[in-house]
Design an enzyme around this catalytic site. Structure first.
Site, PDB file in Angstrom:
ATOM      1  N   ALA A 185       0.857  -1.177   0.000  1.00  0.00           N
ATOM      2  CA  ALA A 185       0.000   0.000   0.000  1.00  0.00           C
ATOM      3  C   ALA A 185       0.896   1.230   0.000  1.00  0.00           C
ATOM      4  O   ALA A 185       2.042   1.171   0.459  1.00  0.00           O
ATOM      5  CB  ALA A 185      -0.897  -0.023   1.228  1.00  0.00           C
ATOM      6  N   GLY A 240       0.673  -5.018   0.896  1.00  0.00           N
ATOM      7  CA  GLY A 240      -0.486  -5.044   0.002  1.00  0.00           C
ATOM      8  C   GLY A 240      -0.157  -5.628  -1.362  1.00  0.00           C
ATOM      9  O   GLY A 240      -1.061  -6.121  -2.055  1.00  0.00           O
ATOM     10  N   GLU A 282      -0.478  -9.259  -0.840  1.00  0.00           N
ATOM     11  CA  GLU A 282      -1.913  -9.515  -0.646  1.00  0.00           C
ATOM     12  C   GLU A 282      -2.677  -9.417  -1.965  1.00  0.00           C
ATOM     13  O   GLU A 282      -3.606 -10.186  -2.215  1.00  0.00           O
ATOM     14  CB  GLU A 282      -2.462  -8.526   0.393  1.00  0.00           C
ATOM     15  CG  GLU A 282      -1.880  -8.793   1.773  1.00  0.00           C
ATOM     16  CD  GLU A 282      -2.180  -7.691   2.774  1.00  0.00           C
ATOM     17  OE1 GLU A 282      -1.841  -6.520   2.475  1.00  0.00           O
ATOM     18  OE2 GLU A 282      -2.753  -7.981   3.824  1.00  0.00           O
ATOM     19  N   GLU A 321       4.428  -5.276   7.230  1.00  0.00           N
ATOM     20  CA  GLU A 321       3.649  -4.215   7.891  1.00  0.00           C
ATOM     21  C   GLU A 321       4.055  -3.970   9.331  1.00  0.00           C
ATOM     22  O   GLU A 321       3.987  -2.841   9.823  1.00  0.00           O
ATOM     23  CB  GLU A 321       2.151  -4.550   7.839  1.00  0.00           C
ATOM     24  CG  GLU A 321       1.513  -4.364   6.469  1.00  0.00           C
ATOM     25  CD  GLU A 321       1.543  -5.613   5.603  1.00  0.00           C
ATOM     26  OE1 GLU A 321       2.366  -6.529   5.871  1.00  0.00           O
ATOM     27  OE2 GLU A 321       0.732  -5.680   4.653  1.00  0.00           O
TER      28      GLU A 321
HETATM   29  C1  HXC Z   1       5.003   4.494  -0.970  1.00  0.00           C
HETATM   30  C2  HXC Z   1       6.950   3.561  -1.762  1.00  0.00           C
HETATM   31  C3  HXC Z   1       6.592   2.310  -1.245  1.00  0.00           C
HETATM   32  C4  HXC Z   1       5.345   2.203  -0.566  1.00  0.00           C
HETATM   33  C5  HXC Z   1       8.501   2.116  -2.203  1.00  0.00           C
HETATM   34  N1  HXC Z   1       8.141   3.402  -2.345  1.00  0.00           N
HETATM   35  N2  HXC Z   1       7.587   1.436  -1.538  1.00  0.00           N
HETATM   36  N3  HXC Z   1       6.159   4.640  -1.626  1.00  0.00           N
HETATM   37  N4  HXC Z   1       4.593   3.313  -0.455  1.00  0.00           N
HETATM   38  N5  HXC Z   1       4.868   1.039  -0.078  1.00  0.00           N
HETATM   39  C6  HXC Z   1       8.891   4.473  -3.028  1.00  0.00           C
HETATM   40  C7  HXC Z   1      10.080   4.951  -2.207  1.00  0.00           C
HETATM   41  O1  HXC Z   1       9.658   5.871  -1.238  1.00  0.00           O
HETATM   42  C8  HXC Z   1      10.935   5.558  -3.268  1.00  0.00           C
HETATM   43  O2  HXC Z   1      10.458   6.836  -3.629  1.00  0.00           O
HETATM   44  C9  HXC Z   1      10.707   4.647  -4.462  1.00  0.00           C
HETATM   45  O3  HXC Z   1       9.475   3.976  -4.205  1.00  0.00           O
HETATM   46  C10 HXC Z   1      11.797   3.598  -4.607  1.00  0.00           C
HETATM   47  O4  HXC Z   1      11.907   2.911  -3.378  1.00  0.00           O
HETATM   48  P1  HXC Z   1      13.288   2.769  -2.576  1.00  0.00           P
HETATM   49  O5  HXC Z   1      12.937   2.515  -1.149  1.00  0.00           O
HETATM   50  O6  HXC Z   1      14.195   3.908  -2.873  1.00  0.00           O
HETATM   51  O7  HXC Z   1      13.872   1.454  -3.267  1.00  0.00           O
HETATM   52  P2  HXC Z   1      14.845   0.366  -2.597  1.00  0.00           P
HETATM   53  O8  HXC Z   1      15.897   1.047  -1.758  1.00  0.00           O
HETATM   54  O9  HXC Z   1      15.280  -0.501  -3.733  1.00  0.00           O
HETATM   55  O10 HXC Z   1      13.922  -0.473  -1.595  1.00  0.00           O
HETATM   56  C11 HXC Z   1      12.839  -1.212  -2.085  1.00  0.00           C
HETATM   57  C12 HXC Z   1      11.930  -1.657  -0.920  1.00  0.00           C
HETATM   58  C13 HXC Z   1      11.517  -0.401  -0.104  1.00  0.00           C
HETATM   59  C14 HXC Z   1      12.672  -2.653  -0.019  1.00  0.00           C
HETATM   60  C15 HXC Z   1      10.718  -2.368  -1.537  1.00  0.00           C
HETATM   61  O11 HXC Z   1      10.991   0.565  -1.012  1.00  0.00           O
HETATM   62  C16 HXC Z   1      10.467  -0.681   0.920  1.00  0.00           C
HETATM   63  O12 HXC Z   1      10.737  -1.217   1.995  1.00  0.00           O
HETATM   64  N6  HXC Z   1       9.222  -0.277   0.650  1.00  0.00           N
HETATM   65  C17 HXC Z   1       8.117  -0.416   1.577  1.00  0.00           C
HETATM   66  C18 HXC Z   1       7.675  -1.853   1.666  1.00  0.00           C
HETATM   67  C19 HXC Z   1       6.561  -2.015   2.688  1.00  0.00           C
HETATM   68  O13 HXC Z   1       6.733  -1.724   3.868  1.00  0.00           O
HETATM   69  N7  HXC Z   1       5.408  -2.417   2.218  1.00  0.00           N
HETATM   70  C20 HXC Z   1       4.213  -2.581   3.083  1.00  0.00           C
HETATM   71  C21 HXC Z   1       3.393  -1.297   3.039  1.00  0.00           C
HETATM   72  S1  HXC Z   1       2.068  -1.346   4.180  1.00  0.00           S
HETATM   73  P3  HXC Z   1      11.178   8.213  -3.173  1.00  0.00           P
HETATM   74  O14 HXC Z   1      10.481   9.237  -3.994  1.00  0.00           O
HETATM   75  O15 HXC Z   1      10.921   8.328  -1.719  1.00  0.00           O
HETATM   76  O16 HXC Z   1      12.622   8.020  -3.488  1.00  0.00           O
HETATM   77  C22 HXC Z   1       0.884  -2.218   3.426  1.00  0.00           C
HETATM   78  C23 HXC Z   1      -0.400  -2.385   4.207  1.00  0.00           C
HETATM   79  C24 HXC Z   1      -1.504  -3.001   3.370  1.00  0.00           C
HETATM   80  O17 HXC Z   1       1.021  -2.690   2.338  1.00  0.00           O
HETATM   81  C25 HXC Z   1      -2.813  -3.015   4.128  1.00  0.00           C
HETATM   82  C26 HXC Z   1      -3.691  -1.835   3.850  1.00  0.00           C
HETATM   83  C27 HXC Z   1      -5.101  -1.986   4.399  1.00  0.00           C
END
Ligand code: HXC
Length: 257
Positions: free
Chosen positions: A65, A108, A111, A131
């Site tokens: 998400a 997400g 999911e 998460e």
């Molecule tokens: C918003 C995101 C994002 C996310 C990545 N980006 N994941 N933006 N939401 N979930 C953005 C980063 O901010 C960045 O933009 C760009 O994408 C590239 O990501 P990087 O982090 O620079 O890449 P990298 O270093 O290669 O790392 C990749 C990664 C990391 C390991 C996947 O991005 C990461 O940990 N992302 C979050 C993963 C996560 O926690 N997902 C769960 C989300 S909660 P900028 O512009 O900042 O450089 C969820 C809840 C669902 O899903 C339930 C809802 C009801």
């Protein structure tokens, strides 16, 4: 249609949806979720479409998400204007959906893959429910569908630690239908989707419905449901054609495809 976060294409009897927010690793924001639901429902309503492929980029299927969009929300906003309502709709399309996953399928994103019927993974794919690292828990099925896919103990380890797993581990655990070399992912997804689309569409709907019942009901109820659906298929011309073709040692020529 002018979508801004997805690409949509029809190739033969297969509808393709490609998540396209490269700047955010295809993070699911409210626009993407509603565009995805819309595109899928348009394909679902189209009798010419026998299967849908959902994919992302080489780097990310979807990294979850959209954290930036979610961060400041209140519970009331998350409830009354649930930005993920479209995923529920997406999960209920009758057309079989093949997820073609390369790169990150996290939170997400994982999911979303689990709302599909078949998960093909590139050997570059990474799955997980991180998460807990953000101070929340999965909210789009991660504690439920993942547990059914891989069992309680594997799911609990992933959800409680936030650890990710590679494609090989995901396949061994039962989350993934099959792992293929990254370069073959889309061609393989096309083959699988075309194979499905070559069958009778109402029969494919019935198969998906019965499969879904296995995830949502008791075994006894599911078996009764399967039996009733199976019986009803004998009313279809495509059942008569499929069995006649077998007896006549020829390929079936289904009407409804
Ligand atoms: C918003 C995101 C994002 C996310 C990545 N980006 N994941 N933006 N939401 N979930 C953005 C980063 O901010 C960045 O933009 C760009 O994408 C590239 O990501 P990087 O982090 O620079 O890449 P990298 O270093 O290669 O790392 C990749 C990664 C990391 C390991 C996947 O991005 C990461 O940990 N992302 C979050 C993963 C996560 O926690 N997902 C769960 C989300 S909660 P900028 O512009 O900042 O450089 C969820 C809840 C669902 O899903 C339930 C809802 C009801």
């Amino acid at each position: 249609t002018d979508y801004t976060t997805i690409l949509v294409e029809q190739r033969g009897r297969v509808g393709w949806i490609t998540l396209n927010r490269p700047e955010a690793l295809n993070a699911l924001n409210s626009t993407l979720v509603s565009e995805l639901a819309h595109a899928a429902s348009v394909f679902d309503a189209d009798e010419q479409i026998g299967a849908i492929v959902l994919t992302g980029s080489a780097r990310a299927f979807a990294a979850g998400a959209d954290i930036k969009e979610m961060a400041d929300k209140t519970p009331v906003e998350m409830s009354l204007r649930n930005p993920f309502a479209g995923l529920e709709e997406f999960s209920r399309v009758r057309t079989p959906v093949v997820a073609a996953v390369a790169g990150y399928a996290l939170g997400g994103g994982c999911e979303l893959a689990m709302t599909c019927d078949i998960i093909l993974a590139a050997d570059t794919a990474t799955f997980g429910q991180p998460e807990i690292n953000l101070g929340v828990i999965p909210g789009l099925g991660g504690t439920q569908r993942l547990t059914r896919a891989v069992g309680y103990y594997k799911a609990a380890e992933l959800v409680l630690t936030g650890r990710t797993m590679d494609a090989t581990e995901a396949e061994r655990a039962g989350l993934v239908s099959r792992v293929v070399p990254a370069g073959d992912l889309l061609a393989e997804a096309e083959r699988v989707a075309e194979a499905i689309a070559s069958k009778s569409l109402p029969v494919a709907y019935a198969a998906k419905e019965a499969l879904r019942a296995s995830q949502e009901t008791t075994a006894a109820e599911g078996l009764r449901f399967e039996r009733a659906l199976f019986t009803s298929l004998f009313a279809l011309d495509d059942q008569k054609e499929g069995m006649a073709a077998f007896r006549e040692k020829r390929a079936a020529n289904f009407t409804h495809r």
